[in-house]
Design an enzyme around this catalytic site. Structure first.
Site, PDB file in Angstrom:
ATOM      1  N   HIS A  17       0.818  -1.222   0.000  1.00 48.49           N
ATOM      2  CA  HIS A  17       0.000   0.000   0.000  1.00 48.49           C
ATOM      3  C   HIS A  17       0.851   1.271   0.000  1.00 48.49           C
ATOM      4  O   HIS A  17       0.392   2.351   0.402  1.00 48.49           O
ATOM      5  CB  HIS A  17      -0.969  -0.025   1.192  1.00 48.49           C
TER       6      HIS A  17
ATOM      7  N   GLU B 111      -7.314 -10.770  18.542  1.00 53.47           N
ATOM      8  CA  GLU B 111      -8.751 -10.953  18.255  1.00 53.47           C
ATOM      9  C   GLU B 111      -8.947 -11.917  17.095  1.00 53.47           C
ATOM     10  O   GLU B 111      -8.041 -12.092  16.264  1.00 53.47           O
ATOM     11  CB  GLU B 111      -9.395  -9.602  17.898  1.00 53.47           C
TER      12      GLU B 111
HETATM   13  C1  BV8 Z   1      -8.320  -2.170  -5.218  1.00 50.81           C
HETATM   14  C2  BV8 Z   1      -2.857   2.915   2.545  1.00 50.81           C
HETATM   15  C3  BV8 Z   1      -8.615  -2.575  -7.534  1.00 50.81           C
HETATM   16  C4  BV8 Z   1      -3.364   4.212   2.968  1.00 50.81           C
HETATM   17  C5  BV8 Z   1      -4.674   1.280   2.542  1.00 50.81           C
HETATM   18  C6  BV8 Z   1     -15.637  -5.353  -1.563  1.00 50.81           C
HETATM   19  C7  BV8 Z   1     -15.052  -6.570  -1.390  1.00 50.81           C
HETATM   20  C8  BV8 Z   1     -13.711  -6.670  -1.549  1.00 50.81           C
HETATM   21  C9  BV8 Z   1     -12.927  -5.581  -1.845  1.00 50.81           C
HETATM   22  C10 BV8 Z   1     -13.513  -4.396  -2.011  1.00 50.81           C
HETATM   23  C11 BV8 Z   1     -14.837  -4.270  -1.868  1.00 50.81           C
HETATM   24  N1  BV8 Z   1     -15.139  -2.972  -2.074  1.00 50.81           N
HETATM   25  C12 BV8 Z   1     -14.011  -2.278  -2.307  1.00 50.81           C
HETATM   26  C13 BV8 Z   1     -13.040  -3.152  -2.292  1.00 50.81           C
HETATM   27  C14 BV8 Z   1     -11.718  -2.867  -2.549  1.00 50.81           C
HETATM   28  C15 BV8 Z   1     -11.010  -2.271  -1.326  1.00 50.81           C
HETATM   29  C16 BV8 Z   1     -11.274  -3.033  -0.046  1.00 50.81           C
HETATM   30  O1  BV8 Z   1     -10.705  -4.069   0.192  1.00 50.81           O
HETATM   31  N2  BV8 Z   1     -12.144  -2.450   0.822  1.00 50.81           N
HETATM   32  C17 BV8 Z   1     -12.473  -3.133   2.102  1.00 50.81           C
HETATM   33  C18 BV8 Z   1     -12.593  -2.095   3.199  1.00 50.81           C
HETATM   34  C19 BV8 Z   1     -13.731  -3.924   1.916  1.00 50.81           C
HETATM   35  N3  BV8 Z   1      -9.662  -2.418  -1.720  1.00 50.81           N
HETATM   36  C20 BV8 Z   1      -9.115  -1.431  -2.465  1.00 50.81           C
HETATM   37  O2  BV8 Z   1      -9.657  -0.396  -2.764  1.00 50.81           O
HETATM   38  C21 BV8 Z   1      -7.720  -1.723  -2.942  1.00 50.81           C
HETATM   39  N4  BV8 Z   1      -7.598  -1.460  -4.335  1.00 50.81           N
HETATM   40  O3  BV8 Z   1      -9.140  -3.007  -4.902  1.00 50.81           O
HETATM   41  O4  BV8 Z   1      -7.960  -1.856  -6.503  1.00 50.81           O
HETATM   42  C22 BV8 Z   1      -9.568  -1.660  -8.071  1.00 50.81           C
HETATM   43  C23 BV8 Z   1      -9.156  -0.391  -8.457  1.00 50.81           C
HETATM   44  C24 BV8 Z   1     -10.083   0.416  -9.077  1.00 50.81           C
HETATM   45  C25 BV8 Z   1     -11.411   0.019  -9.214  1.00 50.81           C
HETATM   46  C26 BV8 Z   1     -11.775  -1.238  -8.778  1.00 50.81           C
HETATM   47  C27 BV8 Z   1     -10.843  -2.094  -8.194  1.00 50.81           C
HETATM   48  C28 BV8 Z   1      -6.718  -0.796  -2.240  1.00 50.81           C
HETATM   49  C29 BV8 Z   1      -6.737  -1.055  -0.783  1.00 50.81           C
HETATM   50  C30 BV8 Z   1      -5.593  -0.279  -0.111  1.00 50.81           C
HETATM   51  C31 BV8 Z   1      -6.099   0.974   0.545  1.00 50.81           C
HETATM   52  N5  BV8 Z   1      -5.016   1.614   1.304  1.00 50.81           N
HETATM   53  N6  BV8 Z   1      -3.620   1.840   3.171  1.00 50.81           N
HETATM   54  C32 BV8 Z   1      -3.404   4.350   4.460  1.00 50.81           C
HETATM   55  O5  BV8 Z   1      -2.594   3.731   5.137  1.00 50.81           O
HETATM   56  O6  BV8 Z   1      -4.241   5.108   4.926  1.00 50.81           O
HETATM   57  S1  BV8 Z   1      -5.594   0.069   3.342  1.00 50.81           S
HETATM   58  C33 BV8 Z   1      -5.235   0.285   5.031  1.00 50.81           C
HETATM   59  O7  BV8 Z   1      -6.335  -0.265   5.712  1.00 50.81           O
HETATM   60  C34 BV8 Z   1      -4.037  -0.473   5.529  1.00 50.81           C
HETATM   61  O8  BV8 Z   1      -2.975  -0.452   4.626  1.00 50.81           O
HETATM   62  C35 BV8 Z   1      -4.606  -1.876   5.714  1.00 50.81           C
HETATM   63  O9  BV8 Z   1      -4.601  -2.581   4.519  1.00 50.81           O
HETATM   64  C36 BV8 Z   1      -6.035  -1.597   6.080  1.00 50.81           C
HETATM   65  C37 BV8 Z   1      -6.208  -1.696   7.552  1.00 50.81           C
HETATM   66  O10 BV8 Z   1      -6.233  -3.060   7.852  1.00 50.81           O
HETATM   67  P1  BV8 Z   1      -5.213  -3.643   8.947  1.00 50.81           P
HETATM   68  O11 BV8 Z   1      -3.827  -3.241   8.622  1.00 50.81           O
HETATM   69  O12 BV8 Z   1      -5.529  -5.073   9.067  1.00 50.81           O
HETATM   70  O13 BV8 Z   1      -5.581  -2.828  10.275  1.00 50.81           O
HETATM   71  P2  BV8 Z   1      -6.915  -2.935  11.149  1.00 50.81           P
HETATM   72  O14 BV8 Z   1      -6.891  -1.776  12.060  1.00 50.81           O
HETATM   73  O15 BV8 Z   1      -8.101  -3.166  10.274  1.00 50.81           O
HETATM   74  O16 BV8 Z   1      -6.706  -4.273  12.014  1.00 50.81           O
HETATM   75  C38 BV8 Z   1      -5.652  -4.337  12.930  1.00 50.81           C
HETATM   76  C39 BV8 Z   1      -5.629  -5.770  13.423  1.00 50.81           C
HETATM   77  O17 BV8 Z   1      -4.508  -5.901  14.301  1.00 50.81           O
HETATM   78  C40 BV8 Z   1      -6.880  -6.152  14.215  1.00 50.81           C
HETATM   79  O18 BV8 Z   1      -7.309  -7.451  13.800  1.00 50.81           O
HETATM   80  C41 BV8 Z   1      -6.393  -6.176  15.671  1.00 50.81           C
HETATM   81  O19 BV8 Z   1      -7.054  -7.159  16.428  1.00 50.81           O
HETATM   82  C42 BV8 Z   1      -4.927  -6.539  15.489  1.00 50.81           C
HETATM   83  N7  BV8 Z   1      -4.023  -6.085  16.554  1.00 50.81           N
HETATM   84  C43 BV8 Z   1      -4.158  -5.003  17.355  1.00 50.81           C
HETATM   85  N8  BV8 Z   1      -3.076  -4.928  18.203  1.00 50.81           N
HETATM   86  C44 BV8 Z   1      -2.267  -5.977  17.891  1.00 50.81           C
HETATM   87  C45 BV8 Z   1      -2.852  -6.709  16.824  1.00 50.81           C
HETATM   88  N9  BV8 Z   1      -2.290  -7.810  16.284  1.00 50.81           N
HETATM   89  C46 BV8 Z   1      -1.093  -8.218  16.818  1.00 50.81           C
HETATM   90  N10 BV8 Z   1      -0.453  -7.548  17.824  1.00 50.81           N
HETATM   91  C47 BV8 Z   1      -1.005  -6.438  18.387  1.00 50.81           C
HETATM   92  N11 BV8 Z   1      -0.361  -5.827  19.393  1.00 50.81           N
END
Ligand code: BV8
Ligand code: ZN
Length: 245
Positions: free
Chosen positions: A125, A220
């Site tokens: 990303h 989690e």
């Molecule tokens: C794309 C950069 C093709 C910027 C980021 C429907 C179904 C499927 C997909 C989609 C859909 N609708 C839309 C989509 C596509 C979309 C998507 O997946 N949306 C999701 C929300 C459904 N994806 C995209 O848009 C991607 N591109 O598909 O392109 C395309 C293009 C054009 C037209 C059509 C298609 C691009 C996605 C990338 C976006 N950019 N980041 C920024 O940083 O702000 S994503 C960003 O959010 C992060 O990089 C990361 O990927 C995501 C966050 O997730 P996590 O990192 O997992 O963090 P989160 O807080 O959610 O979870 C933390 C976890 O850690 C928890 O489980 C917690 O329990 C745990 N934790 C906490 N403490 C600890 C721990 N674990 C261990 N130790 C600890 N101490």
């Protein structure tokens, strides 16, 4: 207070000792113990000034309001500027000298894996410490104390954060590289990710499909947990160092 940690199974310890090709997919959780806020602490996605981060960090918002996108990433750079890698990052950096082929694939834009010494990290990303010209795509680094980059030094056009926004495709070749490595790994760790964002979340499935042993490290449950061969419930900074011993 140390949270209860699931013991590592004998099977996983055996595989850890015998595997040569290992892939690690990380998310915001691996940086949580460094003080980096996660996106979905406590289940629902976080908001910035009342707007869900998925909306701020989206291609649409970039089109409409580039300054608003910069404001979000300026704030995040300020938060990150003083933060350091934690024992999870440090342990993963050590693994690269342990396995013939270790691939660290991250969704994080914080560069903490590299700061811990990990080489050749696949940044799916992008990276918050880089800016890219919206016209000629020239990239340049943003220094820790530097403010928001102004115009492109090459063509004078506006610069944008060199991160992948929602609705944007991933950096050319990076996902393909990650897919190739996932489809040949023997052991796949999924550390600190809610496994909700695609296509990143499809990598463990690719590994599983080729018979790799998939282990999730997370305090989690996630939508991926039921698909894993093993789930180590706890914090990455407390669990990953246990592999070193
Ligand atoms: C794309 C950069 C093709 C910027 C980021 C429907 C179904 C499927 C997909 C989609 C859909 N609708 C839309 C989509 C596509 C979309 C998507 O997946 N949306 C999701 C929300 C459904 N994806 C995209 O848009 C991607 N591109 O598909 O392109 C395309 C293009 C054009 C037209 C059509 C298609 C691009 C996605 C990338 C976006 N950019 N980041 C920024 O940083 O702000 S994503 C960003 O959010 C992060 O990089 C990361 O990927 C995501 C966050 O997730 P996590 O990192 O997992 O963090 P989160 O807080 O959610 O979870 C933390 C976890 O850690 C928890 O489980 C917690 O329990 C745990 N934790 C906490 N403490 C600890 C721990 N674990 C261990 N130790 C600890 N101490
Ligand atoms: Zn330019």
């Amino acid at each position: 207070m140390q949270s209860p940690i699931t013991p590592i199974s004998a099977e996983l310890r055996r595989l850890f000792a015998s595997s040569t090709r290992v892939l690690v997919l990380t998310g915001a959780g691996v940086s949580a113990e460094s003080g980096v806020p996660t996106f979905r602490g406590g289940g629902n996605s976080s908001v910035w000034k009342g707007i869900p981060v998925e909306e701020i960090a989206s291609a649409d918002t970039l089109q409409r309001d580039l300054p608003a996108v910069w404001e979000w990433f300026d704030y995040r750079r300020e938060v990150l500027r003083t933060l350091k890698p934690n024992p999870a990052h440090q342990e993963l950096a050590r693994w690269q000298d342990r396995f013939a082929e270790l691939t660290v694939v991250t969704q994080n834009v914080d560069r903490l894996h590299q700061k811990a010494g990990s080489r050749d990290v696949i940044e799916l990303h992008g990276n918050i410490w880089r800016a890219r010209c919206i016209n000629c795509r020239t990239c340049r680094d943003i220094a820790p104390h530097e403010g928001r980059p102004q115009a492109c030094r090459r063509c004078g056009e506006s610069m944008r954060p060199d991160v992948v926004l929602f609705g944007e495709t991933l950096p050319p070749g990076e996902f393909e590289r990650a897919t190739r490595r996932a489809s040949r790994c023997e052991l796949c760790f999924v550390v600190g990710t809610s496994s909700l964002v695609y296509p990143a979340a499809s990598l463990p499935e690719i590994a599983k499909a080729v018979g790799a042993y998939v282990c999730e490290v997370n305090p989690e449950r996630t939508p991926l947990s039921d698909r894993c061969d093993e789930v180590l419930t706890g914090k990455a900074g407390e669990i990953l160092p246990l592999f070193g011993t």
